[in-house]
Design a protein around this motif. Structure first.
Motif, mmCIF file in Angstrom:
data_model
loop_
_atom_site.group_PDB
_atom_site.id
_atom_site.type_symbol
_atom_site.label_atom_id
_atom_site.label_comp_id
_atom_site.label_asym_id
_atom_site.label_seq_id
_atom_site.Cartn_x
_atom_site.Cartn_y
_atom_site.Cartn_z
ATOM 1 N N GLN A 130 -62.663 -58.164 -37.081
ATOM 2 C CA GLN A 130 -63.304 -59.200 -38.441
ATOM 3 C C GLN A 130 -63.708 -60.431 -37.691
ATOM 4 N N GLY A 131 -63.129 -60.323 -36.855
ATOM 5 C CA GLY A 131 -63.620 -61.628 -36.319
ATOM 6 C C GLY A 131 -64.687 -61.396 -35.250
ATOM 7 N N LEU A 132 -65.145 -60.495 -34.653
ATOM 8 C CA LEU A 132 -66.229 -60.115 -33.854
ATOM 9 C C LEU A 132 -67.217 -60.081 -34.935
ATOM 10 N N ARG A 133 -67.081 -59.534 -35.962
ATOM 11 C CA ARG A 133 -68.482 -59.390 -37.356
ATOM 12 C C ARG A 133 -69.064 -60.630 -37.218
ATOM 13 N N ALA A 134 -68.528 -61.567 -37.355
ATOM 14 C CA ALA A 134 -67.806 -63.113 -37.851
ATOM 15 C C ALA A 134 -68.625 -63.525 -36.583
ATOM 16 N N ARG A 135 -68.279 -62.807 -35.515
ATOM 17 C CA ARG A 135 -69.082 -63.544 -33.572
ATOM 18 C C ARG A 135 -68.031 -65.184 -34.121
ATOM 19 N N ASP A 136 -66.740 -65.462 -34.988
ATOM 20 C CA ASP A 136 -65.891 -66.190 -34.615
ATOM 21 C C ASP A 136 -64.810 -65.852 -33.444
ATOM 22 N N VAL A 137 -65.149 -67.381 -32.486
ATOM 23 C CA VAL A 137 -64.312 -66.819 -30.999
ATOM 24 C C VAL A 137 -63.204 -67.370 -30.984
ATOM 25 N N ALA A 138 -62.690 -68.124 -32.043
ATOM 26 C CA ALA A 138 -61.443 -68.717 -31.826
ATOM 27 C C ALA A 138 -60.576 -67.666 -32.324
ATOM 28 N N GLU A 139 -60.730 -66.897 -33.826
ATOM 29 C CA GLU A 139 -59.872 -65.747 -34.911
ATOM 30 C C GLU A 139 -60.447 -65.196 -33.912
ATOM 31 N N VAL A 140 -61.126 -64.409 -32.694
ATOM 32 C CA VAL A 140 -60.832 -63.459 -31.937
ATOM 33 C C VAL A 140 -59.955 -63.435 -31.044
ATOM 34 N N GLU A 141 -59.965 -65.001 -30.484
ATOM 35 C CA GLU A 141 -58.966 -64.998 -29.225
ATOM 36 C C GLU A 141 -57.429 -65.237 -30.040
ATOM 37 N N LYS A 142 -57.513 -65.828 -31.555
ATOM 38 C CA LYS A 142 -56.583 -65.795 -31.712
ATOM 39 C C LYS A 142 -55.786 -64.496 -31.857
ATOM 40 N N SER A 143 -56.564 -63.926 -32.995
ATOM 41 C CA SER A 143 -56.034 -62.253 -33.273
ATOM 42 C C SER A 143 -55.551 -61.566 -32.230
ATOM 43 N N LEU A 144 -56.037 -61.737 -30.781
ATOM 44 C CA LEU A 144 -55.822 -60.786 -30.005
ATOM 45 C C LEU A 144 -54.963 -61.156 -28.629
ATOM 46 N N ARG A 145 -54.762 -62.322 -28.929
ATOM 47 C CA ARG A 145 -53.057 -63.158 -27.792
ATOM 48 C C ARG A 145 -52.419 -62.235 -29.195
ATOM 49 N N ALA A 146 -52.285 -62.693 -30.742
ATOM 50 C CA ALA A 146 -51.166 -62.670 -30.760
ATOM 51 C C ALA A 146 -51.061 -60.721 -30.719
ATOM 52 N N HIS A 147 -52.372 -59.939 -29.713
ATOM 53 C CA HIS A 147 -51.753 -58.525 -30.386
ATOM 54 C C HIS A 147 -50.952 -58.355 -28.657
ATOM 55 N N LEU A 148 -51.849 -59.714 -27.320
ATOM 56 C CA LEU A 148 -51.049 -58.683 -26.418
ATOM 57 C C LEU A 148 -50.003 -59.263 -25.678
ATOM 58 N N ASP A 149 -49.906 -60.704 -26.628
ATOM 59 C CA ASP A 149 -48.455 -61.169 -26.808
ATOM 60 C C ASP A 149 -47.237 -60.364 -26.953
ATOM 61 N N HIS A 150 -47.484 -59.723 -27.765
ATOM 62 C CA HIS A 150 -46.279 -58.326 -27.958
ATOM 63 C C HIS A 150 -46.149 -57.499 -26.830
#
Length: 228
Positions: free
Chosen positions: A182-202
């Motif tokens: 969803q973040g990629l489709r919106a070209r929303d860097v902040a949203e993508v980085e937030k979601s991906l960081r949460a993903h990788l933290d796990h």
């Protein structure tokens, strides 16, 4: 996509055996025995072992059979630090550079994982998960970054599979993938980085949990769930 060479096919077979625990850490990978078992000559077997050595899955030894590697938690954690930085950079560049078709492909991979999660075995789900992360790196349109990501992903292949949380992670992983798309489709860097960081933290949490469990003798590789 080019067809796999025979050494690549053999490497894929051995890689799966390593991930599934058929070839546990410390096991000698004997060229002659494995070549005979697979019905191939020792030359492609030797090249397949070199592929796995580059990935850090096996360790080559002079005048002796290579063995399945067992990296330390510190080694894996250091690799994860670099992997996290690369994936965050990939996501940011993908927001800026990826075509709609490339984002559609990333979305298709996420949708396939959601659709087939309960039908496939854990290793097959894991392989789809890793293709999701590779697709984002490739969508960054930086060949140097993509090559570094592929190499590091290969080095972390076993850790990412075996260190997965023993809790059922299905909903969390799929929700995080959906948020990244969803973040990629919106070209929303902040949203993508937030979601991906949460993903990788796990991922790092699961790695630590796996190593702790391994030390106490409670690890069951067969029960590992996809870590993302």
């Amino acid at each position: 996509m080019a067809e796999e060479t025979l050494p690549e096919q053999i490497a894929n077979r051995l890689r799966r055996d390593i991930l599934r625990g058929v070839l546990p850490p410390g096991t000698a990978v004997k060229e002659r025995d494995h070549a005979g078992e697979l019905g191939v000559s020792r030359t492609p077997m030797r090249e397949a072992i070199r592929i796995l050595a580059k990935e850090g899955l096996v360790i080559l030894r002079p005048a002796r059979s290579p063995i399945v590697a067992q990296p330390s938690f510190e080694d894996v954690a250091h690799n994860i630090e670099v992997m996290t930085a690369l994936e965050l950079l990939s996501a940011r560049l993908a927001c800026e550079r990826a075509s709609d078709a490339e984002i559609d492909h990333i979305s298709d991979v996420a949708a396939r994982m959601a659709r087939e999660y309960d039908k496939l075995d854990k290793l097959e789900v894991f392989e789809i998960d890793m293709s999701f992360h590779r697709a984002i790196a490739e969508a960054a349109r930086n060949p140097v970054l993509a090559e570094m990501h592929r190499a590091l992903l290969a080095r972390l292949w076993r850790a990412r599979y075996l260190s997965a949380s023993r809790k059922h992670a299905r909903d969390r992983v799929l929700d995080q993938h959906a948020a990244i798309v969803q973040g990629l489709r919106a070209r929303d860097v902040a949203e993508v980085e937030k979601s991906l960081r949460a993903h990788l933290d796990h991922l790092l949490i699961n790695v630590a949990d796996f190593f702790d469990s391994e030390q106490t003798g409670t690890t069951d590789p067969a029960s590992a769930a996809t870590s993302g």
